[in-house]
Design a protein around this motif. Structure first.
Motif, PDB file in Angstrom:
ATOM      1  N   UNK A  66       8.418 -11.077  -4.073  1.00 49.29           N
ATOM      2  CA  UNK A  66       7.852 -11.774  -4.290  1.00 49.29           C
ATOM      3  C   UNK A  66       6.701 -11.392  -3.441  1.00 49.29           C
ATOM      4  N   UNK A  67       6.580 -11.626  -2.307  1.00 46.97           N
ATOM      5  CA  UNK A  67       5.027 -11.483  -1.235  1.00 46.97           C
ATOM      6  C   UNK A  67       3.983 -10.113  -2.270  1.00 46.97           C
ATOM      7  N   UNK A  68       5.127  -9.224  -3.179  1.00 47.59           N
ATOM      8  CA  UNK A  68       3.650  -8.575  -3.410  1.00 47.59           C
ATOM      9  C   UNK A  68       3.557  -8.813  -5.326  1.00 47.59           C
ATOM     10  N   UNK A  69       4.105 -10.062  -5.349  1.00 46.49           N
ATOM     11  CA  UNK A  69       3.800 -10.522  -7.025  1.00 46.49           C
ATOM     12  C   UNK A  69       2.600 -11.170  -6.202  1.00 46.49           C
ATOM     13  N   UNK A  70       2.268 -11.965  -4.989  1.00 43.52           N
ATOM     14  CA  UNK A  70       1.614 -12.736  -5.376  1.00 43.52           C
ATOM     15  C   UNK A  70       0.253 -12.098  -4.739  1.00 43.52           C
ATOM     16  N   UNK A  71       1.010 -11.032  -4.323  1.00 48.02           N
ATOM     17  CA  UNK A  71      -0.880  -9.845  -3.844  1.00 48.02           C
ATOM     18  C   UNK A  71      -1.280  -9.539  -4.693  1.00 48.02           C
ATOM     19  N   UNK A  72      -0.549  -8.987  -5.743  1.00 43.83           N
ATOM     20  CA  UNK A  72      -0.807  -8.325  -7.024  1.00 43.83           C
ATOM     21  C   UNK A  72      -2.246  -9.803  -7.750  1.00 43.83           C
ATOM     22  N   UNK A  73      -1.041 -11.249  -7.959  1.00 45.57           N
ATOM     23  CA  UNK A  73      -1.998 -11.754  -8.399  1.00 45.57           C
ATOM     24  C   UNK A  73      -3.575 -11.749  -8.031  1.00 45.57           C
ATOM     25  N   UNK A  74      -3.215 -12.699  -6.287  1.00 46.30           N
ATOM     26  CA  UNK A  74      -4.412 -12.085  -5.429  1.00 46.30           C
ATOM     27  C   UNK A  74      -5.774 -11.780  -5.910  1.00 46.30           C
TER      28      UNK A  74
END
Length: 384
Positions: free
Chosen positions: A218-226
């Motif tokens: 999920x951290x990867x999703x958050x980074x991409x969304x940022x």
């Protein structure tokens, strides 16, 4: 001991009092399968909140659930207590209900060993449906090797073994465990379906999982969304987590605080609630490191969502870039970022058509028909 006509379902995991929404698809499958033959579920649940063993009993239209809760122990004591308790529970069921026509094991380890034991003690046939990711991880470990060793013993005596995806079947074959057929997990399309006019406002992306960092990333999703927000795009992210501990830990991360005005965190939801959230979304994101199938992708597609998924096994069977989504390399945050931006700016996929096509594949009617044939063959063999 009286004779009876029912199928005994032996799941290694099952929704329960302490985790009511995890692996809920297994309960859905038992419900669907019990329209073919009356079903009885026998399951042992371990939890640290349990101090003394106790039983629960629930009766539904076509199936009954016997669940025994026991304290969570460590080491060899845990395994001894689990198998002793499971066998004792089944003997209790046999006294009340009689012996089953045959058993259906859901997930080979550990319930498959119970199926094998019942075969040896009572001569009861069993078939297996495998969902487990244990074959997918490339790294070797003592625990993994033990699980696969025991699974091989279970498969040797099983009437049939079904895998939930072609990818999982191929991974099983690497360990000389052969699936006799592939049957995708079914979706209740009365719940997960496309609703015209339900999507309003900003482009909304949704992710649903237990939010485990090693598995779901999920951290990867958050980074991409940022990254997407930093580029000036207007959109919203909804993160639904069945594991509250994981959800709370993610919310504390600095990156979560940076994008807090564009992200909504939601704890455990039931299927109807998840379906409603999907109806209001534009696209679903899965950025896992490995998947044997992905029930949430199937649910998202039936809901008409465009799916952005990492290439990690199961998703490649479900996502077609010309029809319903975008595939990105696992771990590649830049690719995920571009995929999100593409959905926002130039998405031309027909969401109603996505739902209609998914329904043809995942609707329970096909699932029930395939298992009806398997059950008929197994019943015939059991009667000989």
């Amino acid at each position: 001991m009286k004779e009876s006509k029912y199928i005994l379902h032996l799941p290694s995991w099952y929704p329960n009092k302490y985790k009511p929404f995890e692996v809920s698809y297994l309960k859905d499958q038992v419900t669907f399968l019990s329209t073919i033959n009356k079903g009885i579920v026998a399951c042992v649940i371990e939890n640290e909140a349990v101090e003394e063993a106790y039983d629960t009993f629930h009766k539904f239209d076509n199936h009954t659930e016997y669940i025994r809760y026991i304290p969570l122990r460590n080491g060899i004591i845990r395994q001894i207590l689990y198998f002793k308790t499971y066998f004792s529970l089944i003997k209790t069921i046999f006294r009340k209900e009689g012996k089953p026509s045959f058993c259906h094991v859901h997930i080979l380890f550990r319930a498959g060993l119970i199926g094998l034991l019942l075969n040896r003690v009572y001569g009861i046939q069993y078939l297996c449906t495998e969902h487990d990711n244990v074959y997918l991880n490339t790294g070797k470990s003592t625990k993994k090797n033990k699980i696969i060793f025991f699974n091989k013993q279970v498969v040797k005596k099983a009437f049939k073994v079904v895998a939930v995806s072609n990818y999982l079947s191929k991974c099983m074959m690497k360990y000389d465990i052969k699936a006799s057929g592939i049957i995708y997990n079914p979706i209740d399309t009365n719940v997960f379906n496309y609703a015209e006019g339900s999507k309003t406002g900003r482009t909304k992306f949704i992710h649903v999982s237990h939010l485990d960092s090693d598995h779901k990333n999920p951290e990867g999703i958050l980074q991409a969304f940022k990254n997407v927000l930093k580029s000036g795009f207007e959109c919203k992210l909804v993160m639904i987590g069945s594991n509250l501990k994981n959800l709370k830990n993610l919310k504390k991360l600095p990156i979560s605080k940076e994008i807090k005005s564009n992200i909504k965190w939601i704890g455990p939801l039931n299927s109807n609630q998840i379906a409603q959230e999907m109806k209001e979304a534009t696209a679903f994101i899965l950025f896992s490191r490995y998947e044997s199938f992905s029930i949430v992708i199937a649910e998202a597609l039936c809901s008409g969502l465009v799916v952005i998924a990492s290439k990690c096994g199961g998703p490649e069977e479900l996502v077609d870039e010309s029809l319903n989504g975008i595939l990105v390399e696992s771990e590649n945050i830049n690719e995920l970022t571009r995929a999100i931006e593409k959905v926002i700016t130039i998405n031309k996929l027909n969401q109603k058509k996505i739902s209609e096509q998914a329904k043809l594949i995942f609707d329970a009617t096909s699932f029930i028909g395939l298992y009806k044939d398997l059950y008929s063959t197994c019943l015939l063999k059991s009667s000989l």
